[in-house]
Design an enzyme around this catalytic site. Structure first.
Site, PDB file in Angstrom:
ATOM      1  N   ASP A 113      -8.597  -3.371 -38.663  1.00  0.00           N
ATOM      2  CA  ASP A 113      -8.537  -3.164 -37.219  1.00  0.00           C
ATOM      3  C   ASP A 113      -7.067  -3.009 -36.829  1.00  0.00           C
ATOM      4  O   ASP A 113      -6.232  -3.846 -37.200  1.00  0.00           O
ATOM      5  CB  ASP A 113      -9.156  -4.360 -36.485  1.00  0.00           C
ATOM      6  CG  ASP A 113      -9.818  -3.953 -35.179  1.00  0.00           C
ATOM      7  OD1 ASP A 113     -10.921  -4.445 -34.894  1.00  0.00           O
ATOM      8  OD2 ASP A 113      -9.229  -3.110 -34.466  1.00  0.00           O
ATOM      9  N   ASP A 227      -8.032   0.202 -32.106  1.00  0.00           N
ATOM     10  CA  ASP A 227      -8.450  -0.455 -30.874  1.00  0.00           C
ATOM     11  C   ASP A 227      -7.929   0.292 -29.645  1.00  0.00           C
ATOM     12  O   ASP A 227      -6.714   0.539 -29.533  1.00  0.00           O
ATOM     13  CB  ASP A 227      -7.874  -1.881 -30.893  1.00  0.00           C
ATOM     14  CG  ASP A 227      -8.407  -2.754 -29.789  1.00  0.00           C
ATOM     15  OD1 ASP A 227      -9.612  -3.039 -29.814  1.00  0.00           O
ATOM     16  OD2 ASP A 227      -7.633  -3.140 -28.906  1.00  0.00           O
ATOM     17  N   GLU A 279     -11.392   3.722 -31.320  1.00  0.00           N
ATOM     18  CA  GLU A 279     -12.217   3.167 -30.248  1.00  0.00           C
ATOM     19  C   GLU A 279     -11.701   3.736 -28.949  1.00  0.00           C
ATOM     20  O   GLU A 279     -10.506   3.573 -28.641  1.00  0.00           O
ATOM     21  CB  GLU A 279     -12.155   1.641 -30.217  1.00  0.00           C
ATOM     22  CG  GLU A 279     -13.087   1.051 -29.191  1.00  0.00           C
ATOM     23  CD  GLU A 279     -12.651  -0.286 -28.619  1.00  0.00           C
ATOM     24  OE1 GLU A 279     -11.439  -0.539 -28.555  1.00  0.00           O
ATOM     25  OE2 GLU A 279     -13.527  -1.087 -28.239  1.00  0.00           O
ATOM     26  N   HIS A 352     -18.754  -6.546 -31.721  1.00  0.00           N
ATOM     27  CA  HIS A 352     -18.339  -7.857 -31.191  1.00  0.00           C
ATOM     28  C   HIS A 352     -18.130  -7.838 -29.681  1.00  0.00           C
ATOM     29  O   HIS A 352     -17.862  -8.878 -29.073  1.00  0.00           O
ATOM     30  CB  HIS A 352     -17.047  -8.273 -31.898  1.00  0.00           C
ATOM     31  CG  HIS A 352     -15.912  -7.359 -31.597  1.00  0.00           C
ATOM     32  ND1 HIS A 352     -15.864  -6.042 -32.041  1.00  0.00           N
ATOM     33  CD2 HIS A 352     -14.802  -7.540 -30.862  1.00  0.00           C
ATOM     34  CE1 HIS A 352     -14.767  -5.479 -31.592  1.00  0.00           C
ATOM     35  NE2 HIS A 352     -14.091  -6.353 -30.870  1.00  0.00           N
ATOM     36  N   ASP A 353     -18.209  -6.629 -29.103  1.00  0.00           N
ATOM     37  CA  ASP A 353     -18.044  -6.505 -27.645  1.00  0.00           C
ATOM     38  C   ASP A 353     -19.358  -6.279 -26.915  1.00  0.00           C
ATOM     39  O   ASP A 353     -19.366  -6.189 -25.684  1.00  0.00           O
ATOM     40  CB  ASP A 353     -17.141  -5.309 -27.315  1.00  0.00           C
ATOM     41  CG  ASP A 353     -15.707  -5.514 -27.746  1.00  0.00           C
ATOM     42  OD1 ASP A 353     -15.024  -4.507 -28.000  1.00  0.00           O
ATOM     43  OD2 ASP A 353     -15.279  -6.685 -27.848  1.00  0.00           O
TER      44      ASP A 353
HETATM   45  O1  TEU Z   1     -12.350  -3.362 -26.610  1.00  0.00           O
HETATM   46  C1  TEU Z   1     -12.090  -2.528 -25.501  1.00  0.00           C
HETATM   47  C2  TEU Z   1     -13.219  -2.632 -24.500  1.00  0.00           C
HETATM   48  O2  TEU Z   1     -13.568  -1.687 -23.850  1.00  0.00           O
HETATM   49  C3  TEU Z   1     -13.931  -3.952 -24.418  1.00  0.00           C
HETATM   50  O3  TEU Z   1     -12.916  -4.915 -24.428  1.00  0.00           O
HETATM   51  C4  TEU Z   1     -14.669  -4.295 -23.166  1.00  0.00           C
HETATM   52  O4  TEU Z   1     -15.381  -5.490 -23.498  1.00  0.00           O
HETATM   53  C5  TEU Z   1     -15.696  -3.336 -22.657  1.00  0.00           C
HETATM   54  O5  TEU Z   1     -16.212  -3.894 -21.474  1.00  0.00           O
HETATM   55  C6  TEU Z   1     -16.817  -3.126 -23.662  1.00  0.00           C
HETATM   56  O6  TEU Z   1     -17.884  -2.417 -23.009  1.00  0.00           O
HETATM   57  C7  TEU Z   1     -11.312  -3.531 -27.559  1.00  0.00           C
HETATM   58  C8  TEU Z   1     -11.752  -4.632 -28.510  1.00  0.00           C
HETATM   59  O7  TEU Z   1     -12.936  -4.216 -29.204  1.00  0.00           O
HETATM   60  C9  TEU Z   1     -12.001  -5.872 -27.690  1.00  0.00           C
HETATM   61  O8  TEU Z   1     -12.572  -6.924 -28.473  1.00  0.00           O
HETATM   62  C10 TEU Z   1     -10.678  -6.314 -27.091  1.00  0.00           C
HETATM   63  O9  TEU Z   1     -10.926  -7.406 -26.218  1.00  0.00           O
HETATM   64  C11 TEU Z   1     -10.023  -5.179 -26.301  1.00  0.00           C
HETATM   65  O10 TEU Z   1     -10.088  -3.916 -26.939  1.00  0.00           O
HETATM   66  C12 TEU Z   1      -8.548  -5.474 -26.109  1.00  0.00           C
HETATM   67  O11 TEU Z   1      -7.894  -5.417 -27.357  1.00  0.00           O
END
Ligand code: TEU
Length: 581
Positions: A113, A227, A279, A352-353
């Site tokens: 990541d 990310d 992402e 995880h999100d």
């Molecule tokens: O995620 C970006 C992001 O869009 C999500 O954080 C957010 O939760 C969205 O509402 C999902 O639908 C990335 C990572 O995957 C996340 O875990 C981090 O919190 C974020 O970036 C910041 O690094």
């Protein structure tokens, strides 16, 4: 019968030798919740090594490892304070080297990541930048004076002062600008205040990122998941700009230039075929085609968000969700399949999100059936499927009912804003939190029916789902008819059936609320994927495109090979079949 083809149906013939990730299945490990070897209640690298045979049995090809770098854990590792070291809670670089070697010995690849839109506010670069306007690393971040003509006043941490440079909102609620009293300036943070955005306009920042990426390639990693990489080029903006800063900064003016430069300096210079996936929250299909185009030499594929935002509520508020309409999902997925004509697409329903998709869009009363129906229809599309840890067991959302049970910075930020500051009804807000919180997917992986689901011998950092007594790997691995066994079939079929990665795609009955019918064609083969995405029996709709007689190569209702040639006249609740003819 209505046919919906993506703008450009994926061609039947890929150009040139296919890279390994085109027919791969990738498994995401969120290390904190995967498995704990030392009893501190947090997952670690050694335990991943100890569980690699789980991944081999599943048949995946690579692992996307969420961050394990040094971090104060304001966002569970997505706030990095040292890119070239492993946080002690996960282990050390020697253990990382062992993990890479053990994975390669099993034919598994490791995709790290890469979180370079922002660092932690504890990173040495930012600590230096706080030294003042003349600090060496000041311009490695985005600093601005207060908005002219406005008056700022201290309302407490994370609260609006009134003279922020503009009105952008952080993804974790509150302003996207944090005040630095010592220098009298604000710095930009599209996420938490502890995640200051890097200034990618500064060539020194870009050089430092590329150096770090090459350092990890030198340790043997096989690619990067990047990310929020669509946010790194900030647009021109004005003092009256408002709304989510993340959306405002998506695909800025120099993004393609930066990604092409990164490709020249890192991926294109590598001595092996890497996999890169960006992402990109809020990215459009057209923009994704620019990023992933085979002749563009930027990234290999993207994580788009349109399909996981389909049940967002008013103003795109995911915490006020609305029911998903299956036709919207069906059309969205087939539309994004068109990306594979010129570039490539990722396929995912969870990570995880996101909450566990079986709880979000399936039916826990039909847990195994609905989980495998969703998985099979996802994997029936062209692209590279990603399996989030625990989804291969059909783990469910946590369904925590009290805010004290939650740990996620996004969830807690939303609760504070909505309940404590805006005075909204706690029960109404909790209903949304319970449905969509990122913690739903972050409960420890359920290995056994024993204490703490075999995740840890200590106290888990986040509560283990009590349903681990019925839902766990020990019960499923090796058991025919289990969800794990179904996913193992999905991985095997992806490796054995080029029609899945190279075939064209058609969607039938796009407006039907319960039937999902896809057809893939490649050379002399046709593959129909049909599913009843509901908890009631589905009679085959009159006039609907019939399914050709063929061989059932996948079924969640009967052993594959049964129902040979039997015309599909009805589908049981959440029944899915792949028929090859
Ligand atoms: O995620 C970006 C992001 O869009 C999500 O954080 C957010 O939760 C969205 O509402 C999902 O639908 C990335 C990572 O995957 C996340 O875990 C981090 O919190 C974020 O970036 C910041 O690094």
């Amino acid at each position: 019968m209505t046919r919906v083809l993506p703008d450009q149906a994926p061609s039947g013939i890929s150009t040139g030798p296919a890279p390994w990730w085109r027919s791969a299945v990738v498994y995401q490990i969120y290390p904190r919740s995967f498995a704990d070897s030392n009893g501190d209640g947090v997952g670690d690298l050694q335990s991943i090594i100890d569980h690699l045979d789980h991944l081999v049995a599943l048949g995946v090809d690579a692992v996307w490892l969420s961050p394990v770098y040094r971090s104060p854990m304001a966002d569970n590792g997505y706030d990095i304070s040292d890119y070239q070291d492993v946080d002690p809670i996960f282990g050390d670089l020697a253990t990382m080297d062992r993990l890479i070697a053990e994975m390669h010995a099993r034919g598994l690849r490791l995709v790290m990541d890469l979180v370079v839109n922002h660092t932690s506010d504890r990173h040495a670069w930012f600590r230096d930048a706080l030294g003042g306007r003349g600090a060496e690393h000041r311009d490695w971040y985005i600093w601005r004076d207060p908005r002219p003509g406005a008056v700022g006043h201290d309302s407490g941490p994370g609260q609006w002062r009134g003279d922020e440079p503009n009105h952008w909102v952080s993804a974790f609620s509150g302003p996207a600008w944090a005040w630095d009293e010592a220098s009298g300036q604000y710095y930009l943070h599209l996420f938490a205040p502890g995640q200051p955005d890097l200034n990618w306009e500064n060539p020194e920042v870009r050089a430092a990122v590329y150096q770090m990426m090459n350092w990890w390639l030198g340790r043997g990693v096989d690619g990067f998941r990047m990310d929020v990489i669509n946010l790194i080029s900030k647009p021109d903006w004005g003092p009256d700009d408002a709304g989510p800063g993340m959306n405002a900064c998506s695909v800025g003016p120099r993004l393609h230039e930066f990604l092409a430069e990164m490709n020249r300096q890192v991926m294109g210079a590598a001595d092996k075929v890497l996999m890169t996936v960006g992402e990109m929250p809020a990215v459009t299909l057209e923009e994704a085609a620019m990023v992933s185009g085979r002749d563009r030499h930027e990234l290999d594929m993207v994580f788009q968000f349109e399909h996981v935002w389909l049940d967002n509520g008013p103003d795109g508020d995911k915490f006020r969700p609305v029911p998903l309409r299956l036709p919207d999902m069906k059309r969205n997925m087939v539309r994004w399949a068109g990306l594979c004509e010129t570039g490539w697409n990722s396929l995912y329903l969870g990570n995880h999100d996101q909450p566990r998709f079986v709880s979000r869009w399936g039916d826990e009363a039909w847990r195994e059936r609905s989980a495998t129906a969703w998985a099979a229809m996802l994997h029936a599309h062209p692209g590279t499927p990603f399996v989030f840890q625990g989804d291969e067991l059909a783990m469910t959302s946590a369904h925590f009912d009290r805010i004290e049970q939650y740990e996620d910075v996004e969830t807690l930020g939303y609760w504070r804003q909505a309940v404590e500051l805006d005075g909204r009804d706690p029960a109404e807000v909790m209903a949304g939190v319970r449905y969509i919180s990122r913690d739903n997917a972050r409960t420890p992986v359920q290995w056994t029916a024993g204490p703490n689901a075999g995740f840890t011998g200590g106290t888990p950092w986040l509560a283990v789902n009590p349903n681990h007594d019925a839902i766990n790997a020990a019960d499923q691995v090796g058991r025919p008819g289990s969800v794990f066994g179904f996913y193992a079939q999905l991985c095997r079929l992806r490796h054995e059936m080029p029609i899945l990665t190279e075939g064209s795609i058609e969607l039938f009955e796009p407006d039907h609320e319960r039937l999902w019918h896809l057809r893939r064609r490649y050379r002399d083969q046709t593959l129909d994927a049909v599913a009843n995405m509901s908890s009631e029996l589905l009679e085959w709709p009159a006039g609907a495109e019939p399914v050709p007689d063929g061989r059932v190569v996948l079924s969640n209702a009967e052993p594959s090979g049964a129902a040979q040639g039997r015309p599909v006249r009805e589908l049981g609740p959440w029944e899915v079949r792949w028929i090859l003819s």
